[in-house]
Design a protein around this motif. Structure first.
Motif, PDB file in Angstrom:
ATOM      1  N   ASP A 277       0.858  -1.189   0.000  1.00 15.73           N
ATOM      2  CA  ASP A 277       0.000   0.000   0.000  1.00 15.73           C
ATOM      3  C   ASP A 277       0.902   1.249   0.000  1.00 15.73           C
ATOM      4  N   ILE A 278       1.330   1.613  -1.207  1.00 13.46           N
ATOM      5  CA  ILE A 278       2.381   2.627  -1.352  1.00 13.46           C
ATOM      6  C   ILE A 278       2.045   3.982  -0.713  1.00 13.46           C
ATOM      7  N   PRO A 279       0.852   4.547  -0.914  1.00  9.19           N
ATOM      8  CA  PRO A 279       0.598   5.866  -0.319  1.00  9.19           C
ATOM      9  C   PRO A 279       0.743   5.855   1.195  1.00  9.19           C
ATOM     10  N   VAL A 280       0.328   4.754   1.844  1.00 12.72           N
ATOM     11  CA  VAL A 280       0.463   4.683   3.294  1.00 12.72           C
ATOM     12  C   VAL A 280       1.932   4.589   3.696  1.00 12.72           C
ATOM     13  N   VAL A 281       2.685   3.732   3.007  1.00  7.14           N
ATOM     14  CA  VAL A 281       4.119   3.615   3.310  1.00  7.14           C
ATOM     15  C   VAL A 281       4.788   4.977   3.173  1.00  7.14           C
ATOM     16  N   MET A 282       4.483   5.643   2.079  1.00  5.72           N
ATOM     17  CA  MET A 282       5.059   6.967   1.824  1.00  5.72           C
ATOM     18  C   MET A 282       4.731   7.933   2.961  1.00  5.72           C
ATOM     19  N   GLY A 283       3.460   7.925   3.365  1.00  2.60           N
ATOM     20  CA  GLY A 283       3.043   8.830   4.443  1.00  2.60           C
ATOM     21  C   GLY A 283       3.749   8.511   5.743  1.00  2.60           C
ATOM     22  N   VAL A 284       3.855   7.221   6.067  1.00  2.00           N
ATOM     23  CA  VAL A 284       4.498   6.836   7.318  1.00  2.00           C
ATOM     24  C   VAL A 284       5.973   7.240   7.317  1.00  2.00           C
ATOM     25  N   VAL A 285       6.656   6.960   6.199  1.00  2.23           N
ATOM     26  CA  VAL A 285       8.075   7.327   6.106  1.00  2.23           C
ATOM     27  C   VAL A 285       8.227   8.827   6.305  1.00  2.23           C
ATOM     28  N   LEU A 286       7.364   9.570   5.626  1.00  2.00           N
ATOM     29  CA  LEU A 286       7.463  11.021   5.693  1.00  2.00           C
ATOM     30  C   LEU A 286       7.269  11.532   7.125  1.00  2.00           C
ATOM     31  N   PHE A 287       6.235  11.001   7.795  1.00  2.00           N
ATOM     32  CA  PHE A 287       5.982  11.474   9.155  1.00  2.00           C
ATOM     33  C   PHE A 287       7.105  11.089  10.107  1.00  2.00           C
ATOM     34  N   THR A 288       7.632   9.865   9.915  1.00  3.38           N
ATOM     35  CA  THR A 288       8.750   9.459  10.762  1.00  3.38           C
ATOM     36  C   THR A 288       9.934  10.400  10.552  1.00  3.38           C
ATOM     37  N   VAL A 289      10.212  10.703   9.287  1.00  5.29           N
ATOM     38  CA  VAL A 289      11.348  11.583   9.008  1.00  5.29           C
ATOM     39  C   VAL A 289      11.107  12.972   9.594  1.00  5.29           C
ATOM     40  N   ILE A 290       9.857  13.440   9.520  1.00  8.53           N
ATOM     41  CA  ILE A 290       9.563  14.757  10.107  1.00  8.53           C
ATOM     42  C   ILE A 290       9.835  14.728  11.618  1.00  8.53           C
ATOM     43  N   ILE A 291       9.394  13.649  12.278  1.00 10.37           N
ATOM     44  CA  ILE A 291       9.638  13.546  13.721  1.00 10.37           C
ATOM     45  C   ILE A 291      11.144  13.570  14.006  1.00 10.37           C
ATOM     46  N   VAL A 292      11.867  12.783  13.208  1.00  3.80           N
ATOM     47  CA  VAL A 292      13.321  12.729  13.405  1.00  3.80           C
ATOM     48  C   VAL A 292      13.944  14.104  13.208  1.00  3.80           C
ATOM     49  N   ILE A 293      13.506  14.790  12.145  1.00  2.93           N
ATOM     50  CA  ILE A 293      14.077  16.109  11.866  1.00  2.93           C
ATOM     51  C   ILE A 293      13.770  17.078  13.009  1.00  2.93           C
ATOM     52  N   VAL A 294      12.539  17.028  13.510  1.00  3.82           N
ATOM     53  CA  VAL A 294      12.170  17.935  14.599  1.00  3.82           C
ATOM     54  C   VAL A 294      13.022  17.638  15.841  1.00  3.82           C
ATOM     55  N   VAL A 295      13.179  16.346  16.156  1.00  2.00           N
ATOM     56  CA  VAL A 295      13.980  16.005  17.329  1.00  2.00           C
ATOM     57  C   VAL A 295      15.422  16.467  17.145  1.00  2.00           C
ATOM     58  N   ASN A 296      15.991  16.187  15.965  1.00  2.00           N
ATOM     59  CA  ASN A 296      17.369  16.616  15.718  1.00  2.00           C
ATOM     60  C   ASN A 296      17.507  18.130  15.796  1.00  2.00           C
ATOM     61  N   LEU A 297      16.496  18.818  15.296  1.00  2.00           N
ATOM     62  CA  LEU A 297      16.522  20.277  15.345  1.00  2.00           C
ATOM     63  C   LEU A 297      16.512  20.758  16.798  1.00  2.00           C
ATOM     64  N   LEU A 298      15.642  20.147  17.607  1.00  2.00           N
ATOM     65  CA  LEU A 298      15.585  20.530  19.020  1.00  2.00           C
ATOM     66  C   LEU A 298      16.928  20.284  19.700  1.00  2.00           C
ATOM     67  N   VAL A 299      17.524  19.114  19.415  1.00  2.00           N
ATOM     68  CA  VAL A 299      18.818  18.798  20.022  1.00  2.00           C
ATOM     69  C   VAL A 299      19.864  19.822  19.575  1.00  2.00           C
ATOM     70  N   ASP A 300      19.869  20.143  18.277  1.00  2.00           N
ATOM     71  CA  ASP A 300      20.807  21.149  17.777  1.00  2.00           C
ATOM     72  C   ASP A 300      20.617  22.479  18.479  1.00  2.00           C
ATOM     73  N   LEU A 301      19.350  22.868  18.637  1.00  2.00           N
ATOM     74  CA  LEU A 301      19.079  24.164  19.259  1.00  2.00           C
ATOM     75  C   LEU A 301      19.503  24.173  20.724  1.00  2.00           C
ATOM     76  N   VAL A 302      19.170  23.094  21.449  1.00  2.00           N
ATOM     77  CA  VAL A 302      19.571  23.042  22.852  1.00  2.00           C
ATOM     78  C   VAL A 302      21.093  23.051  22.957  1.00  2.00           C
ATOM     79  N   ASN A 303      21.756  22.260  22.092  1.00  2.00           N
ATOM     80  CA  ASN A 303      23.219  22.244  22.113  1.00  2.00           C
ATOM     81  C   ASN A 303      23.798  23.608  21.761  1.00  2.00           C
ATOM     82  N   GLY A 304      23.154  24.283  20.803  1.00  2.00           N
ATOM     83  CA  GLY A 304      23.610  25.616  20.449  1.00  2.00           C
ATOM     84  C   GLY A 304      23.447  26.574  21.617  1.00  2.00           C
ATOM     85  N   TRP A 305      22.323  26.408  22.312  1.00  2.00           N
ATOM     86  CA  TRP A 305      22.057  27.295  23.433  1.00  2.00           C
ATOM     87  C   TRP A 305      23.029  27.007  24.590  1.00  2.00           C
TER      88      TRP A 305
END
Lengths: 313, 597
Positions: A277-305
């Protein structure tokens, strides 16, 4: 600090777009037989051509990607090919469960492994050995093996908790607790075992810095040096370790959700993968990557601070 | 350091002794034996297995162990033992494939990025970071959704996902040796980059790569089993993951089915990790043993209740070091002495200089006085007394942190060698000056701040308020050293120990800092111990000199006496080896003489 934040944010967006293109091309170039799979062996050629037109599979790649991308920007990730449920709805229903599971597990991991890592770094001796043995066991028993053993022992043999979860976004707090208790512990055990050892090394590295010796020479108490200076200097390394653990846990959650029958993102991903079910796989991958990016961004910001060189400039 | 060995031979020698140490380590030996057995069992599955992996006895499903089926049968009536053996084949082969892919990508890119740097380094690092931020299982799921259930494809992709680990490892190691002298030497002698990498750099990278591989192989086994457990693998092939999944589905009927694949997975991964640890331990053998012994020695001095009183007639000395010996336990149980039978004293208001080349034990002596020796160090003889009371009593094994913490900052203070690394980069200079004063002198923060500003002005900082508010990275090295001097005198100590206080500074700044030290010493009347290798500093500041060589005192005496008539050949060599032989010497001697007159 503002330009630093913007730079990181920009890098996150670039990464997200790069991954969407990559995933989209892998998934959609290989979706040749999807219409036949959907309709079954009895389908005629005309029905298949019609279905491919419905799904937009007859369009050239670029226009398909552009269509998908523009609708994704407006929050429309398409519909499941099998259940016709909108992908965004399917994910929104399941995300809270996965996020709760992973967030509680990473919080538990952070607290326990910092405590253990700190004790091992300061006391050395037997504590040190215990952490190293724990790390070996943690590596040797993958999260899903621990989860299987947990279900077998605590749910099947001892009947302390239900073997299958009873949660949905609307369930009672008690149901959430009993359903998530074992999955959270199964995820955290593994993470604690490996991150405690890494945090120990990060803390020891700071304890050996020159300025720690100078602080001691100034009459500052050992406890204050540890909590005020060493932990603070080790924090960026610790956060990076934990953010990698977090990414690992998102993966671990896929299998753990399957074992405990938790209706989260992971089990959605597994079902969609198995059925193509390609559209679902695509959506799940995308959301997971968004979560990862947000977490990495937060870590970067805290480390920067935490780093005055970044904060002050 | 050690005797040079021919480059071609060193690799062989190291490898054999490391292997010997791994085998002598019980855990390492167990791991190797287990891995060899598991590997052999999988390799000879065709011969060893009583049945084919998919042979199915429909009439006898979920059979208990014993009889024809040694470990019983699964839900499809297939022989568990046979499937376990065949499962090992696929699982181990996929781990091997995954690790090979990761090494093939990570190692060369890491070598190039570390050795040449530049655009390749930044591009490759960006890719590595991107790959690291991908959740592995999600990627594998989408590959499975796109390209079907191939174990090999999944393992190649997973190998790519794990390659940043090798990339980062190799890059860091290469960067750390790239500028080593022996690599420079090889470059100067005309070796091509390829030869240098093959010969000098690979020998350094090899061990970390092997250790990393043992962990990566374990992770690959876990992931491969996990995918099969989810039912995303090839059902025609027996694997430990598929067996685990079958056992889990029948957990109410025959939980024993879970035991075998779990044991197989855990034993294999644990053996790999233990082997990796054994290799690491074998490579850093010496340090391991030193660290282990420390706690036993540490407890003794803090328990000794009543301190013996110091020898009569020596109470008036500010500090007296008698027959001090400091050593480090070695791997073979012996103790390597770095300070041996060192005695000297210093009185109030006096400047004593400890001179010697690096490795002469002068800094170790200074740190014994401060109680700031590394954890592994031990006092193996002698005593130290400060102001008429022992800090290290005869027979003590370590410096008592209890006794020293009452003195440090308050009565004895320290000026370090490297100004920048001795300030905590995360705190402002002001807070690092204020905190010791509030702790030691018990004054309020506001008082301490006023004092700190005064001190900063006193040590010649043009804008005290600005420096007070600055972070360490915002000031120059010379400024930072002034800050550290201000910190050292902030609590009005009786004794200041300065460890090479000017070595890390520019020449012009050196002179200023020496001036400052001299002024401070005269104004405050404190005793100062200056540890240095530079006779220029000695001549400039010291009243008396202790010359050390290889952990022992070779000469002690009045500064002018030693500068003019050095008795010991080592002192003579040190004096003769001063680069600026004539001019500064005469000038400084006159200067010092003027100071005394």
């Amino acid at each position: 600090m503002v330009s630093f934040t913007l730079r990181r944010l920009g890098a996150g967006v670039v990464l997200l777009i790069a991954i969407s293109i990559l995933t989209y091309s892998i998934l959609f170039f290989s979706s040749a037989n999807i219409a036949r799979n959907l309709l079954g062996d009895q389908a005629t050629e005309e029905q298949i051509v019609l279905k491919e037109q419905q799904l937009g599979l007859d369009q050239p790649f670029l226009s398909r990607f552009a269509d998908w991308f523009m609708s994704a920007l407006s929050g429309d990730f398409g519909r499941s090919w099998f259940t016709s449920e909108p992908v965004a709805v399917a994910i929104a229903n399941r995300l809270p469960i996965t996020l709760t599971l992973v967030a509680v597990a990473i919080l538990l991991t952070a607290i326990i492994s910092t405590l253990i890592g700190m004790l091992a770094a300061v006391k050395r001796g037997w504590m040190d050995r215990a952490v190293q043995i724990g790390a070996v066991i943690g590596y040797a028993a993958p999260g899903f093996v621990i989860a299987v053993l947990f279900v077998t022992i605590f749910a099947v043999q001892l009947r302390l908790v239900p073997p299958v979860s009873t949660i949905s976004p609307g369930a009672t707090a008690a149901a959430w607790f009993t359903s998530l208790l074992l999955p959270v512990i199964a995820l955290a055990i593994n993470a604690v075992a490996s991150s405690a050892q890494q945090l120990r090394s990060a803390i020891i590295k700071q304890l050996e810095r020159d300025y720690v010796r100078t602080l001691r020479s100034r009459g500052i108490a050992e406890r204050e040096i540890l909590f005020r200076h060493v932990l603070r200097s080790a924090a960026p390394a610790g956060l990076t370790i934990l953010s990698l653990q977090f990414i690992g846990m998102l993966g671990g959650a896929v299998i753990v959700e399957q074992i405990f029958a938790l209706p989260g993102i992971g089990s959605l991903a597994v079902t969609a993968t198995a059925s193509g079910d390609i559209p679902v796989v695509m959506g799940v991958v995308l959301f997971t990557v968004i979560i990862v990016i947000v977490v990495n961004l937060l870590v970067d910001l805290v480390n920067g601070w935490l780093n005055p060189k970044v904060r002050v400039s | 350091m050690t005797e040079p060995t021919p480059a071609g031979q060193s690799g062989v020698v190291v490898r054999s002794s490391v292997f010997g140490r791994i085998v002598r380590n019980p855990l390492g030996l167990t791991a190797i034996v287990a891995l060899v057995l598991i590997g052999a069992a999988a390799a000879f599955a065709q011969v060893l297995a009583p049945f084919d992996q998919n042979f199915s006895d429909i009439t006898n499903t979920l059979a208990a162990p014993g009889g024809e089926y040694i470990l019983g049968t699964d839900s499809g009536g297939r022989d568990v033992l046979s499937r376990l053996l065949y499962g090992g084949q696929l699982t181990l082969a996929s781990a091997l494939l995954c690790a090979s892919v990761a090494i093939l990508i990570g190692l060369p890119t890491g070598l190039i990025a570390g050795y040449y740097g530049g655009w390749f380094d930044s591009t490759a690092s960006w890719f590595a970071n991107m790959i690291l931020s991908l959740p592995g299982i999600m990627v594998l799921l989408s590959v499975r959704a796109a390209l079907g259930p191939s174990v090999w494809l999944a393992m190649i992709v997973f190998g790519i996902l794990l390659s940043p680990g090798y990339f980062r490892l190799t890059r860091t190691v290469v960067q750390s040796v790239r500028n080593e002298l022996y690599v420079d030497a090889a470059r100067v002698s005309g070796l091509s980059d390829l030869r240098i990498i093959a010969r000098h750099i690979m020998s350094v990278v090899r061990a970390p790569i092997i250790i990393q591989t043992s962990i990566v192989a374990g992770v690959a086994i876990a992931i491969q089993s996990g995918l099969d457990f989810l039912g995303l693998g090839d059902p025609a092939q027996a694997t430990w993951g598929i067996m685990l999944s079958d056992g889990f589905r029948n957990v109410y009927l025959n939980p024993l089915l879970l035991v075998w694949p779990t044991l197989a997975i855990m034993t294999t991964i644990a053996s790999l990790v233990l082997l990796g640890n054994a290799i690491r331990d074998a490579l850093e053998d010496g340090q391991k043993i030193k660290a282990k012994r420390r706690p036993a020695g540490e407890k003794k001095p803090s328990r000794s209740a009543a301190l013996p009183t110091v020898e009569a007639g020596t109470e008036q000395h500010l500090l007296k070091v008698s027959n001090l010996a400091v050593g480090y336990p070695q791997a073979d149980g012996s103790i390597k002495k770095v300070v041996d039978d060192v005695s000297f004293h210093i009185d109030r208001g006096e400047v004593l200089s400890i001179v010697g080349e690096s490795g002469s034990g002068k800094s170790q002596t200074a740190f014994s006085i401060l109680g700031l020796l590394p954890d592994t160090a031990r006092i193996v003889g002698g005593s130290i007394q400060f102001d008429g009371a022992y800090t290290v009593a005869p027979g003590d094994e370590t410096v008592s942190s209890e006794r020293l913490s009452a003195l440090r900052g308050r009565r004895i203070s320290y000026i370090p060698q490297e100004p920048m690394s001795n300030l905590d980069p995360a705190f402002t200079i002001g807070s690092q000056l204020v905190r010791p004063m509030t702790v030691v002198l018990g004054i309020s923060k506001a008082e301490a701040k006023a004092r700190a500003l005064e001190l900063l002005a006193k040590v010649g900082i043009p804008n005290p308020q600005r420096t007070f508010d600055a972070y360490p990275h915002e000031v120059s090295g010379g400024m930072a050293q002034r800050v550290l001097i201000a910190g050292a005198i902030s609590c009005e100590p009786d004794l200041v120990i300065a460890d090479e206080p000017t070595t890390a500074l520019d020449v012009t700044v050196q002179a200023e800092v020496l001036d400052l030290l001299r002024t401070m010493q005269r104004q405050l009347g404190v005793g100062v111990i200056i540890v240095t290798h530079n006779f220029g500093v000695v001549a400039d500041l010291a009243d008396r000199v202790v010359v050390m060589q290889s952990g022992r005192v070779v000469e002690e005496g009045d500064v002018l006496e030693i500068l003019r008539h050095p008795k010991h050949p080592y002192t003579q060599t040190l004096l003769a080896s001063m680069l600026e032989d004539k001019t500064p010497m005469t000038k400084l001697t006159v200067d010092a003489a003027g100071g005394i007159a």
